[in-house]
Design a protein around this motif. Structure first.
Motif, short mmCIF file in Angstrom:
data_model
loop_
_atom_site.label_atom_id
_atom_site.label_comp_id
_atom_site.label_asym_id
_atom_site.label_seq_id
_atom_site.Cartn_x
_atom_site.Cartn_y
_atom_site.Cartn_z
N ARG A 128 0.83 -1.20 0.00
CA ARG A 128 0.00 0.00 0.00
C ARG A 128 0.87 1.25 0.00
NH1 ARG A 128 -4.63 -1.40 4.48
NH2 ARG A 128 -5.38 -3.28 3.50
N THR A 129 1.59 1.47 -1.08
CA THR A 129 2.40 2.67 -1.24
C THR A 129 2.12 3.29 -2.60
OG1 THR A 129 4.24 1.39 -2.14
CG2 THR A 129 4.30 1.82 0.22
N CYS A 130 2.24 4.59 -2.65
CA CYS A 130 2.07 5.31 -3.91
C CYS A 130 3.32 5.10 -4.75
CB CYS A 130 1.85 6.79 -3.63
SG CYS A 130 1.73 7.79 -5.11
N SER A 131 3.15 4.78 -6.03
CA SER A 131 4.30 4.50 -6.89
C SER A 131 5.01 5.78 -7.32
CB SER A 131 3.86 3.71 -8.11
OG SER A 131 2.92 4.44 -8.84
N ILE A 132 4.40 6.95 -7.15
CA ILE A 132 5.04 8.21 -7.55
C ILE A 132 5.65 8.93 -6.35
CG2 ILE A 132 4.62 10.50 -8.53
CD1 ILE A 132 2.53 9.21 -10.31
N THR A 133 4.86 9.10 -5.28
CA THR A 133 5.33 9.87 -4.12
C THR A 133 5.88 8.99 -3.00
OG1 THR A 133 3.12 9.87 -3.15
CG2 THR A 133 3.71 11.73 -4.56
N ASN A 134 5.74 7.67 -3.11
CA ASN A 134 6.18 6.71 -2.09
C ASN A 134 5.54 6.96 -0.73
OD1 ASN A 134 7.82 5.22 -3.81
ND2 ASN A 134 9.50 6.65 -3.55
N LYS A 135 4.30 7.46 -0.72
CA LYS A 135 3.58 7.66 0.53
C LYS A 135 3.16 6.31 1.09
CE LYS A 135 1.63 12.19 0.22
NZ LYS A 135 0.53 12.93 0.77
N GLN A 136 3.20 6.18 2.43
CA GLN A 136 2.79 4.96 3.11
C GLN A 136 1.84 5.31 4.24
OE1 GLN A 136 6.53 3.29 4.32
NE2 GLN A 136 6.68 2.06 2.47
N ALA A 137 1.43 4.28 4.98
CA ALA A 137 0.50 4.48 6.09
C ALA A 137 1.16 5.27 7.21
CB ALA A 137 0.00 3.14 6.60
N SER A 156 -6.25 4.14 21.30
CA SER A 156 -5.78 2.86 20.76
C SER A 156 -5.11 3.15 19.42
CB SER A 156 -6.94 1.88 20.59
OG SER A 156 -7.92 2.42 19.75
N LYS A 157 -4.06 2.38 19.13
CA LYS A 157 -3.30 2.63 17.91
C LYS A 157 -4.11 2.24 16.68
CE LYS A 157 1.16 3.00 19.60
NZ LYS A 157 2.43 3.40 19.11
N LYS A 158 -3.94 2.99 15.61
CA LYS A 158 -4.57 2.66 14.33
C LYS A 158 -3.66 3.14 13.21
CE LYS A 158 -7.26 6.69 13.11
NZ LYS A 158 -8.52 7.11 12.54
N LEU A 159 -3.89 2.61 12.03
CA LEU A 159 -3.15 3.03 10.85
C LEU A 159 -4.03 3.93 9.99
CD1 LEU A 159 -1.27 -0.13 9.55
CD2 LEU A 159 -0.28 1.97 10.43
N GLN A 160 -3.46 5.02 9.53
CA GLN A 160 -4.14 5.91 8.60
C GLN A 160 -3.55 5.62 7.23
OE1 GLN A 160 -3.05 9.62 10.37
NE2 GLN A 160 -4.79 9.62 11.76
N HIS A 161 -4.32 4.91 6.41
CA HIS A 161 -3.82 4.48 5.10
C HIS A 161 -3.89 5.61 4.08
CE1 HIS A 161 -3.31 0.33 6.20
NE2 HIS A 161 -4.51 0.31 6.73
N VAL A 162 -3.07 5.51 3.07
CA VAL A 162 -3.04 6.47 1.96
C VAL A 162 -4.26 6.20 1.07
CG1 VAL A 162 -1.66 7.31 0.04
CG2 VAL A 162 -0.54 6.42 2.05
N ASN A 163 -4.83 7.26 0.51
CA ASN A 163 -5.96 7.13 -0.40
C ASN A 163 -5.42 6.75 -1.78
OD1 ASN A 163 -8.37 7.26 -1.66
ND2 ASN A 163 -8.70 9.44 -1.35
#
Length: 62
Positions: free
Chosen positions: A3-12, A25-32
């Motif tokens: 789950r990473t952007c192929s252009i900007t390399n953004k991750q959760a 409680s911990k959670k992950l905010q995923h990239v759109n």
């Protein structure tokens, strides 16, 4: 494919889900991420990539 952007390399991003009583409680905010076909001018063909919406906006502005 991860789950990473192929252009900007953004991750959760790590964050907290905060309840009304302020318990955290911990959670992950995923990239759109969106699956898009982008024209590759060097290879002269379409490529299917996972791109974040911010990267799509940057591509349209060019």
């Amino acid at each position: 494919m991860s789950r990473t952007c192929s252009i900007t390399n953004k991750q959760a991003n790590n964050g907290y889900a905060v309840s009304h009583s302020h318990r955290r409680s911990k959670k992950l905010q995923h990239v759109n991420l969106q699956s898009k076909r982008i024209w590759n001018s060097k290879l002269k063909r379409w490529e299917k990539v996972k791109v974040s919406t911010k990267a799509i906006k940057k591509l349209i502005a060019l």
